[in-house]
Design a protein around this motif. Structure first.
Motif, PDB file in Angstrom:
ATOM      1  N   GLY A 225      -1.208  -7.634  11.039  1.00  0.00           N
ATOM      2  CA  GLY A 225       0.016  -7.033  10.514  1.00  0.00           C
ATOM      3  C   GLY A 225       1.224  -7.593  11.252  1.00  0.00           C
ATOM      4  O   GLY A 225       1.442  -7.267  12.416  1.00  0.00           O
TER       5      GLY A 225
ATOM      6  N   PHE B 189       4.415  -4.689   3.547  1.00  0.00           N
ATOM      7  CA  PHE B 189       4.330  -5.263   4.891  1.00  0.00           C
ATOM      8  C   PHE B 189       3.703  -6.641   4.806  1.00  0.00           C
ATOM      9  O   PHE B 189       3.229  -7.056   3.752  1.00  0.00           O
TER      10      PHE B 189
ATOM     11  N   ALA C 251      -3.555  -0.216  14.742  1.00  0.00           N
ATOM     12  CA  ALA C 251      -4.066  -1.572  14.989  1.00  0.00           C
ATOM     13  C   ALA C 251      -3.043  -2.633  14.574  1.00  0.00           C
ATOM     14  O   ALA C 251      -2.337  -2.473  13.586  1.00  0.00           O
ATOM     15  N   LEU C 252      -2.983  -3.714  15.345  1.00  0.00           N
ATOM     16  CA  LEU C 252      -2.119  -4.851  14.990  1.00  0.00           C
ATOM     17  C   LEU C 252      -2.853  -5.815  14.066  1.00  0.00           C
ATOM     18  O   LEU C 252      -2.247  -6.679  13.443  1.00  0.00           O
ATOM     19  N   GLY C 253      -4.167  -5.700  14.033  1.00  0.00           N
ATOM     20  CA  GLY C 253      -4.932  -6.598  13.179  1.00  0.00           C
ATOM     21  C   GLY C 253      -6.385  -6.153  13.157  1.00  0.00           C
ATOM     22  O   GLY C 253      -6.824  -5.405  14.043  1.00  0.00           O
TER      23      GLY C 253
ATOM     24  N   GLY D 170       5.654   1.727  11.999  1.00  0.00           N
ATOM     25  CA  GLY D 170       4.558   0.773  11.882  1.00  0.00           C
ATOM     26  C   GLY D 170       3.735   0.914  10.618  1.00  0.00           C
ATOM     27  O   GLY D 170       2.704   0.259  10.458  1.00  0.00           O
TER      28      GLY D 170
ATOM     29  N   TYR E 272       4.301   0.900   6.530  1.00  0.00           N
ATOM     30  CA  TYR E 272       5.255   0.701   5.452  1.00  0.00           C
ATOM     31  C   TYR E 272       4.501   0.517   4.140  1.00  0.00           C
ATOM     32  O   TYR E 272       3.284   0.357   4.138  1.00  0.00           O
TER      33      TYR E 272
ATOM     34  N   ARG F 222       3.761  -5.050  12.598  1.00  0.00           N
ATOM     35  CA  ARG F 222       3.316  -4.323  13.800  1.00  0.00           C
ATOM     36  C   ARG F 222       3.344  -5.219  15.031  1.00  0.00           C
ATOM     37  O   ARG F 222       3.597  -4.742  16.134  1.00  0.00           O
TER      38      ARG F 222
ATOM     39  N   GLN G 157       1.166  -9.725   6.126  1.00  0.00           N
ATOM     40  CA  GLN G 157      -0.093 -10.026   6.822  1.00  0.00           C
ATOM     41  C   GLN G 157      -0.281 -11.531   6.957  1.00  0.00           C
ATOM     42  O   GLN G 157       0.127 -12.298   6.085  1.00  0.00           O
TER      43      GLN G 157
ATOM     44  N   ARG H 139       0.859  -1.191   0.000  1.00  0.00           N
ATOM     45  CA  ARG H 139       0.000   0.000   0.000  1.00  0.00           C
ATOM     46  C   ARG H 139       0.889   1.232   0.000  1.00  0.00           C
ATOM     47  O   ARG H 139       1.856   1.285   0.754  1.00  0.00           O
TER      48      ARG H 139
ATOM     49  N   ASP I 159       1.186   3.855   1.477  1.00  0.00           N
ATOM     50  CA  ASP I 159       0.937   4.647   2.683  1.00  0.00           C
ATOM     51  C   ASP I 159       2.125   5.575   2.933  1.00  0.00           C
ATOM     52  O   ASP I 159       3.216   5.343   2.431  1.00  0.00           O
TER      53      ASP I 159
ATOM     54  N   ARG J 101     -14.728   0.242   9.922  1.00  0.00           N
ATOM     55  CA  ARG J 101     -13.413  -0.030   9.329  1.00  0.00           C
ATOM     56  C   ARG J 101     -13.295   0.477   7.898  1.00  0.00           C
ATOM     57  O   ARG J 101     -14.277   0.561   7.188  1.00  0.00           O
TER      58      ARG J 101
HETATM   59  P1  AMP Z   1      -6.550  -3.651   7.224  1.00  0.00           P
HETATM   60  O1  AMP Z   1      -7.004  -4.720   6.319  1.00  0.00           O
HETATM   61  O2  AMP Z   1      -6.327  -2.333   6.591  1.00  0.00           O
HETATM   62  O3  AMP Z   1      -7.301  -3.556   8.505  1.00  0.00           O
HETATM   63  O4  AMP Z   1      -5.091  -4.142   7.664  1.00  0.00           O
HETATM   64  C1  AMP Z   1      -4.928  -5.253   8.520  1.00  0.00           C
HETATM   65  C2  AMP Z   1      -3.686  -5.056   9.325  1.00  0.00           C
HETATM   66  O5  AMP Z   1      -2.557  -4.880   8.477  1.00  0.00           O
HETATM   67  C3  AMP Z   1      -3.682  -3.807  10.184  1.00  0.00           C
HETATM   68  O6  AMP Z   1      -4.355  -4.016  11.376  1.00  0.00           O
HETATM   69  C4  AMP Z   1      -2.208  -3.588  10.388  1.00  0.00           C
HETATM   70  O7  AMP Z   1      -1.710  -4.396  11.421  1.00  0.00           O
HETATM   71  C5  AMP Z   1      -1.608  -4.033   9.099  1.00  0.00           C
HETATM   72  N1  AMP Z   1      -1.300  -2.855   8.240  1.00  0.00           N
HETATM   73  C6  AMP Z   1      -2.148  -2.128   7.494  1.00  0.00           C
HETATM   74  N2  AMP Z   1      -1.500  -1.162   6.810  1.00  0.00           N
HETATM   75  C7  AMP Z   1      -0.185  -1.279   7.141  1.00  0.00           C
HETATM   76  C8  AMP Z   1       1.016  -0.594   6.764  1.00  0.00           C
HETATM   77  N3  AMP Z   1       1.019   0.400   5.884  1.00  0.00           N
HETATM   78  N4  AMP Z   1       2.189  -0.995   7.305  1.00  0.00           N
HETATM   79  C9  AMP Z   1       2.235  -2.035   8.175  1.00  0.00           C
HETATM   80  N5  AMP Z   1       1.140  -2.732   8.564  1.00  0.00           N
HETATM   81  C10 AMP Z   1      -0.051  -2.363   8.058  1.00  0.00           C
END
Ligand code: AMP
Length: 433
Positions: free
Chosen positions: A318, A121, A291-293, A116, A118, A321, A123, A109, A111, A271
């Motif tokens: 993540g 990353f 969030a960690l997840g 935390g 990147y 994270r 998943q 992504r 971002d 979300r």
């Molecule tokens: P999401 O589907 O957006 O909720 O992402 C699930 C998990 O992925 C999040 O809770 C984070 O732990 C991790 N995450 C999302 N975006 C990032 C990012 N840019 N860098 C690192 N971890 C990420």
């Protein structure tokens, strides 16, 4: 020569970091097995159309999109769910439900890089396909709870909610899907005033806005009383009441399962991903405000990809994270010293024998690091000591004639001549004390 660097947002994982990443990955894989999730591997590159079908504006605008050399519009996956939905609508269409699928890998992504956050990353992702029942929602939260504990995290807590509560009000106000999604997106970013302005300009009644306003203020760790307050606020909105009841049922199952992790019910929680239709949750640690997840229910996604209408719920964690949180909580399990021994030929001409003995020891299950720098024995021993090896196997001509080697214990500073077959037993405790 150019001073090459990694591309912005991309990181190298050096030994240690890479090992910890794989450790979390393996813990996630074990949890997957404990809950009956089968691992699948899907491509990093998917069609842009698939990935953007229901990802939500936020994720869509941050995708790595490009044309491949054949002129196809493709993108790097920003998450796993779209790929899983594609599979469930095609190759896995006729497989008996429920389907439990696990994936792990890198996602991308664009971002803004920071602690935390990147652009590449990792998943771990669990999808439970084919059940609309609250047990399924509860399972995704419980497996997350277990994974967090298994990684060694001590302090973590869940934020839980239900998109149906806010959506019920937005639907009753007659808003289109896109207005609903835009309002939820703003609420997700806690931009509540902007969200209220948006629904007002889209024609919301003042009762609708008042209801949304009181809803987003409702949060609490007392599950029963918080859900009761929410239900009271939305009493005139039938779909919202049903959503609140569904949330209550899921959380009761979680509590009755013996889960003691703190749950904060938050009615204003929505979300970022557009496809959620029901229960949603995220997991946090106190010292990181990211969030960690997170996960939730998405009952409409699979039909969107051409599958039969299929209820589903999933969660993604993540890994980076989780690693950060473990560092912060200093609960990281100490790195186990690899159970490795070093094999050193005492003379250059014995290198082929050293290779052969190393292979023979590996056949017997020993991890062997072979001296391949042509160093003199004294230098090789110094190096082995510095790197923390406890045992070094010296390959010498005379011993080899007898099928033996010299086993040197660098800690006790003693050595024995042993037959090669006896070495594995001798070096069982090859970690330094
Ligand atoms: P999401 O589907 O957006 O909720 O992402 C699930 C998990 O992925 C999040 O809770 C984070 O732990 C991790 N995450 C999302 N975006 C990032 C990012 N840019 N860098 C690192 N971890 C990420």
């Amino acid at each position: 020569m150019a001073d090459y660097k990694t591309v912005r947002g991309m990181r190298d994982m050096l030994p240690g970091d890479a090992e910890r990443l794989r450790q979390v990955e393996n813990q996630a894989r074990t949890v997957a097995k404990q809950y009956g999730y089968a691992e699948i591997v899907t491509p990093v590159v998917e069609s842009h159309e698939l990935l953007s079908a229901k990802a939500g504006e936020e994720v869509k605008s941050r995708m790595f999109v490009f044309k491949d050399l054949g002129g196809r519009d493709v993108a790097l996956r920003p998450e796993f769910t779209a790929s899983v939905a594609r599979l469930v609508a095609t190759a896995l269409r006729n497989v008996a439900r429920p389907l439990r699928l696990f994936s792990v890998g890198s996602v991308y992504r664009y971002d803004e890089p920071q602690k935390g956050r990147y652009r590449e990353f990792w998943q771990t992702n669990y999808e439970l396909i084919g059940s609309a029942r609250p047990e399924a929602d509860a399972e995704t939260l419980l497996l997350t709870d277990r994974l967090m504990r298994d990684t060694g995290l001590k302090k973590f807590a869940f934020k839980v909610g239900h998109v149906g509560v806010l959506k019920g009000v937005l639907v009753a106000e007659g808003f289109s899907e896109s207005v609903q999604a835009a309002a939820l997106q703003l609420m997700d970013k806690k931009q509540y005033e902007e969200a209220f302005r948006l629904v007002k300009s889209a024609g919301s009644s003042s009762k609708g806005i008042d209801t949304l306003r009181s809803l987003v203020e409702q949060r609490g760790t007392e599950v029963q009383t918080t859900v009761a307050r929410i239900t009271e606020i939305v009493a005139d909105y039938e779909r919202s009441v049903q959503a609140a009841r569904n949330l209550e049922e899921i959380l009761n199952l979680v509590l009755k399962s013996g889960c003691t992790t703190e749950l904060t019910v938050d009615a204003g929680f929505a979300r970022g991903l557009e496809y959620y239709t029901g229960f949603i949750f995220e997991v946090y640690v106190p010292d990181l405000d990211i969030a960690l997840g997170g996960g939730g229910r998405y009952d409409k996604l699979i039909e969107l990809f051409g599958g039969d209408p299929t209820p589903a719920v999933g969660v993604a964690h993540g890994v980076d994270r989780i690693m950060l949180a473990l560092q912060g909580q200093k609960t990281e399990k100490p790195q186990e010293m690899e159970n490795t021994i070093m094999v050193v030929p005492i003379r250059e001409k014995l290198k082929s024998e050293a290779l052969r003995v190393a292979e023979q020891l590996r056949d017997q299950g020993v991890k062997v690091d072979l001296e391949i720098m042509g160093r003199k024995m004294a230098r090789a021993l110094e190096d082995a000591d510095k790197k923390g090896f406890k045992y070094v196997i010296l390959i010498g001509e005379n011993e080899l004639k007898e099928g033996s080697v010299v086993v040197k214990n660098l800690v006790k500073r003693e050595q024995k001549t042993l037959e090669i077959e006896q070495v594995p037993d001798q070096i069982k405790d090859s970690k330094k004390p």
